[in-house]
Design a protein around this motif. Structure first.
Motif, PDB file in Angstrom:
ATOM      1  N   ASP A 174      33.099  53.639   8.807  1.00  0.00           N
ATOM      2  CA  ASP A 174      32.082  53.375   9.825  1.00  0.00           C
ATOM      3  C   ASP A 174      30.689  53.368   9.198  1.00  0.00           C
ATOM      4  OD1 ASP A 174      30.367  53.338  12.000  1.00  0.00           O
ATOM      5  OD2 ASP A 174      31.164  55.159  12.922  1.00  0.00           O
ATOM      6  N   PHE A 175      30.324  54.450   8.511  1.00  0.00           N
ATOM      7  CA  PHE A 175      28.994  54.556   7.920  1.00  0.00           C
ATOM      8  C   PHE A 175      28.787  53.514   6.818  1.00  0.00           C
ATOM      9  CE2 PHE A 175      29.551  59.128   9.265  1.00  0.00           C
ATOM     10  CZ  PHE A 175      28.696  59.021  10.349  1.00  0.00           C
ATOM     11  N   LEU A 176      29.832  53.262   6.051  1.00  0.00           N
ATOM     12  CA  LEU A 176      29.710  52.333   4.933  1.00  0.00           C
ATOM     13  C   LEU A 176      29.435  50.911   5.422  1.00  0.00           C
ATOM     14  CD1 LEU A 176      29.962  52.216   1.818  1.00  0.00           C
ATOM     15  CD2 LEU A 176      32.366  51.614   2.152  1.00  0.00           C
ATOM     16  N   MET A 177      30.131  50.491   6.474  1.00  0.00           N
ATOM     17  CA  MET A 177      29.972  49.123   6.973  1.00  0.00           C
ATOM     18  C   MET A 177      28.692  48.952   7.776  1.00  0.00           C
ATOM     19  SD  MET A 177      32.368  47.276   5.797  1.00  0.00           S
ATOM     20  CE  MET A 177      32.166  45.864   6.873  1.00  0.00           C
ATOM     21  N   SER A 178      28.412  49.888   8.668  1.00  0.00           N
ATOM     22  CA  SER A 178      27.277  49.704   9.573  1.00  0.00           C
ATOM     23  C   SER A 178      25.956  49.934   8.846  1.00  0.00           C
ATOM     24  CB  SER A 178      27.414  50.628  10.776  1.00  0.00           C
ATOM     25  OG  SER A 178      27.533  51.991  10.377  1.00  0.00           O
ATOM     26  N   TYR A 179      25.758  51.129   8.337  1.00  0.00           N
ATOM     27  CA  TYR A 179      24.485  51.436   7.687  1.00  0.00           C
ATOM     28  C   TYR A 179      24.428  50.939   6.248  1.00  0.00           C
ATOM     29  CZ  TYR A 179      23.636  54.180  11.821  1.00  0.00           C
ATOM     30  OH  TYR A 179      23.472  54.546  13.128  1.00  0.00           O
ATOM     31  N   GLY A 180      25.582  50.768   5.631  1.00  0.00           N
ATOM     32  CA  GLY A 180      25.581  50.277   4.263  1.00  0.00           C
ATOM     33  C   GLY A 180      25.122  48.836   4.146  1.00  0.00           C
ATOM     34  N   PRO A 218      42.303  48.525  17.412  1.00  0.00           N
ATOM     35  CA  PRO A 218      41.532  47.276  17.539  1.00  0.00           C
ATOM     36  C   PRO A 218      40.138  47.485  18.118  1.00  0.00           C
ATOM     37  CG  PRO A 218      43.799  46.968  18.293  1.00  0.00           C
ATOM     38  CD  PRO A 218      43.623  48.436  18.055  1.00  0.00           C
ATOM     39  N   TRP A 219      39.989  48.433  19.033  1.00  0.00           N
ATOM     40  CA  TRP A 219      38.665  48.705  19.609  1.00  0.00           C
ATOM     41  C   TRP A 219      37.688  49.179  18.535  1.00  0.00           C
ATOM     42  CZ3 TRP A 219      36.584  53.474  18.886  1.00  0.00           C
ATOM     43  CH2 TRP A 219      37.449  54.519  18.540  1.00  0.00           C
ATOM     44  N   PHE A 220      38.196  49.925  17.550  1.00  0.00           N
ATOM     45  CA  PHE A 220      37.331  50.429  16.487  1.00  0.00           C
ATOM     46  C   PHE A 220      36.838  49.284  15.614  1.00  0.00           C
ATOM     47  CE2 PHE A 220      36.563  51.991  12.199  1.00  0.00           C
ATOM     48  CZ  PHE A 220      35.711  53.053  12.429  1.00  0.00           C
ATOM     49  N   LEU A 221      37.743  48.403  15.217  1.00  0.00           N
ATOM     50  CA  LEU A 221      37.346  47.269  14.382  1.00  0.00           C
ATOM     51  C   LEU A 221      36.354  46.377  15.125  1.00  0.00           C
ATOM     52  CD1 LEU A 221      40.727  46.255  12.701  1.00  0.00           C
ATOM     53  CD2 LEU A 221      38.904  47.724  11.795  1.00  0.00           C
ATOM     54  N   ALA A 222      36.613  46.139  16.411  1.00  0.00           N
ATOM     55  CA  ALA A 222      35.719  45.286  17.196  1.00  0.00           C
ATOM     56  C   ALA A 222      34.351  45.941  17.363  1.00  0.00           C
ATOM     57  CB  ALA A 222      36.341  45.007  18.563  1.00  0.00           C
ATOM     58  N   GLY A 223      34.346  47.220  17.692  1.00  0.00           N
ATOM     59  CA  GLY A 223      33.074  47.922  17.870  1.00  0.00           C
ATOM     60  C   GLY A 223      32.299  48.035  16.576  1.00  0.00           C
ATOM     61  N   LEU A 224      33.005  48.274  15.468  1.00  0.00           N
ATOM     62  CA  LEU A 224      32.328  48.378  14.178  1.00  0.00           C
ATOM     63  C   LEU A 224      31.726  47.037  13.781  1.00  0.00           C
ATOM     64  CD1 LEU A 224      31.569  50.023  11.709  1.00  0.00           C
ATOM     65  CD2 LEU A 224      33.834  49.553  10.751  1.00  0.00           C
ATOM     66  N   GLY A 225      32.447  45.960  14.039  1.00  0.00           N
ATOM     67  CA  GLY A 225      31.889  44.637  13.751  1.00  0.00           C
ATOM     68  C   GLY A 225      30.632  44.366  14.558  1.00  0.00           C
ATOM     69  N   ALA A 226      30.652  44.742  15.844  1.00  0.00           N
ATOM     70  CA  ALA A 226      29.473  44.543  16.696  1.00  0.00           C
ATOM     71  C   ALA A 226      28.309  45.403  16.226  1.00  0.00           C
ATOM     72  CB  ALA A 226      29.818  44.873  18.147  1.00  0.00           C
ATOM     73  N   LEU A 227      28.591  46.663  15.897  1.00  0.00           N
ATOM     74  CA  LEU A 227      27.534  47.563  15.435  1.00  0.00           C
ATOM     75  C   LEU A 227      26.920  47.064  14.140  1.00  0.00           C
ATOM     76  CD1 LEU A 227      25.979  50.247  15.613  1.00  0.00           C
ATOM     77  CD2 LEU A 227      27.909  51.338  14.427  1.00  0.00           C
ATOM     78  N   THR A 228      27.763  46.618  13.213  1.00  0.00           N
ATOM     79  CA  THR A 228      27.259  46.107  11.939  1.00  0.00           C
ATOM     80  C   THR A 228      26.371  44.894  12.147  1.00  0.00           C
ATOM     81  OG1 THR A 228      29.255  46.913  10.816  1.00  0.00           O
ATOM     82  CG2 THR A 228      27.951  45.248   9.678  1.00  0.00           C
ATOM     83  N   ALA A 229      26.786  44.002  13.036  1.00  0.00           N
ATOM     84  CA  ALA A 229      25.994  42.800  13.305  1.00  0.00           C
ATOM     85  C   ALA A 229      24.638  43.154  13.915  1.00  0.00           C
ATOM     86  CB  ALA A 229      26.772  41.863  14.232  1.00  0.00           C
ATOM     87  N   VAL A 230      24.627  44.101  14.855  1.00  0.00           N
ATOM     88  CA  VAL A 230      23.368  44.480  15.510  1.00  0.00           C
ATOM     89  C   VAL A 230      22.425  45.159  14.527  1.00  0.00           C
ATOM     90  CG1 VAL A 230      22.353  46.002  17.258  1.00  0.00           C
ATOM     91  CG2 VAL A 230      24.348  44.605  17.819  1.00  0.00           C
ATOM     92  N   ILE A 231      22.955  46.047  13.696  1.00  0.00           N
ATOM     93  CA  ILE A 231      22.101  46.740  12.734  1.00  0.00           C
ATOM     94  C   ILE A 231      21.549  45.760  11.702  1.00  0.00           C
ATOM     95  CG2 ILE A 231      22.126  48.392  10.831  1.00  0.00           C
ATOM     96  CD1 ILE A 231      23.902  50.162  12.493  1.00  0.00           C
TER      97      ILE A 231
END
Length: 403
Positions: free
Chosen positions: A348-354, A219-232
């Protein structure tokens, strides 16, 4: 309050295997950064038009996004070292093709740019997984910090060096130099320990979704990835679109733009140096707090502040992004099942930087519809709120179960 639990073992920089890996990732990082910069110089020299530049960069991004999930599956099926090799060779072969046809045949040049983007995208999850094989667990945070330091130093000094080189060599020669860097990235890395299932797999889609299921176990990964994607998607978009406009229209100088971007890089360097040795008591919460610091960037563009405040805000944002990145990569390498690490990293890379190009594409129309102040305020709120919401997930405190 922090626990200084820095590893007592010898520095990771004394490991020949890690130095080979560091050299390869640094070469790939320089090559990745250099391509759009060199193509931009080609526009200035009138070798290509701005429209052609847009087509080539779009083709490169498309190749990147297509290759990332494929590479994640392949790097978990086969040796990560081999995936890095073929990824680097793909970009290395594409570079002279791009050099030969840039400014001549847009179709062939776009295909070559897409191939270079594919090589870039394919090597990212493979490098991430290979790091977990080459570096011992107690040294990975230091190793990840060393890798991000090389990226930041490159970002700081490479533009000036490349511009100087452009005075004595043409665009084609610079593109060949990028190809040489990809050869280094392909040939230098060490062999890993082989944490994969060679030749296995139940089909690409099934294997990829197995990686998604692994990500959902954390769950920490999904939450952190969502936050990172939103910030980027919001903060980075404000930097890319609004910062140049504010620098020109409010301060009537390009110095604010240059100063803010330089300060961001210097802040990131400081953050990487700090997190290389610092072991916070609550690593996940500290990382998410660092990610939230990016909210000061759009906030400084919203308010009529002195230009020094804008520069300082970007320095703080750069510091915070590395306080997030290094623990984030380290936790992923530690917590994710080793045989599925490349697939989770590709997600991770696909969601955040993609999704970053989506933010860039939407922010200009949003400014036209709602005005810059409203858009910047929304970006700042999202940058502050998304990490705060992610921190509410219990396992986010430590990016994994409490030890």
């Amino acid at each position: 309050m922090v626990h200084d639990t820095a590893p007592r073992s010898s520095s990771v920089l004394r490991s020949t295997s890690f130095l080979r890996l560091w050299t390869a990732t640094t070469a790939s990082g320089i090559a990745t950064w250099a391509l759009p910069f060199v193509l931009g110089l080609a526009v200035l020299s009138r070798s290509i038009t701005a429209v052609e530049l847009g087509v080539l960069l779009a083709a490169r991004t498309a190749g990147f996004l297509a290759a990332v999930p494929v590479s994640g599956v392949l790097a978990d099926r086969y040796a990560r070292r081999q995936v890095v090799l073929w990824s680097g060779l793909t970009s290395a072969v594409a570079a002279p093709v791009l050099a030969a046809f840039v400014g001549d045949s847009l179709v062939v040049a776009a295909i070559a740019a897409a191939a270079m983007g594919a090589g870039q995208g394919a090597c990212r999850p493979a490098f991430q997984a290979l790091t977990a094989e080459v570096v011992e667990g107690d040294q990975r945070q230091q190793a990840n910090a060393a890798m991000t330091l090389s990226v930041r130093v490159t970002t700081l000094v490479a533009p000036g060096l490349t511009a100087l080189l452009a005075l004595v060599v043409n665009t084609e020669a610079l593109l060949l130099g990028i190809g040489a860097l990809w050869l280094v990235a392909a040939l230098v890395p060490p062999a890993g320990t082989g944490l994969t299932s060679p030749g296995g797999g139940n089909g690409f889609v099934a294997d990829f979704w197995e990686g998604v299921r692994e990500a959902r176990r954390h769950p920490w990964f999904l939450a952190g990835l969502g936050a990172l994607t939103a910030v980027i998607a919001t903060g980075y978009s404000a930097t890319g679109v609004v910062l140049p406009l504010v620098s020109r229209d409010r301060y009537d100088t390009e110095a604010v733009l240059a100063g803010a971007l330089t300060a961001y890089t210097l802040g990131a360097l400081a953050g990487a140096l700090l997190i290389a040795r610092w072991r916070p008591r609550y690593a996940g919460w500290t990382a998410l707090a660092g990610l939230a610091l990016y909210g000061f960037a759009p906030l400084s563009l919203l308010l009529p502040v002195h230009p020094v405040v804008v520069v300082a805000a970007y320095a703080v944002a750069g510091l915070g992004i590395e306080l997030f990145n290094v623990p984030w990569f380290t936790a992923t390498q530690r917590e994710v099942e080793p045989s599925k690490l490349a697939r989770v990293s590709s997600l991770d890379f696909l969601m955040s930087y993609g999704l970053a190009p989506v933010g860039l594409a939407l922010i200009a129309p949003a400014i036209s519809s709602f005005g810059a102040p409203a858009v910047l305020a929304a970006c700042a709120v999202i940058c502050f709120a998304a990490p705060a919401l992610a921190a509410l997930v219990p396992s986010s405190r430590d990016f994994g179960p409490r030890r």
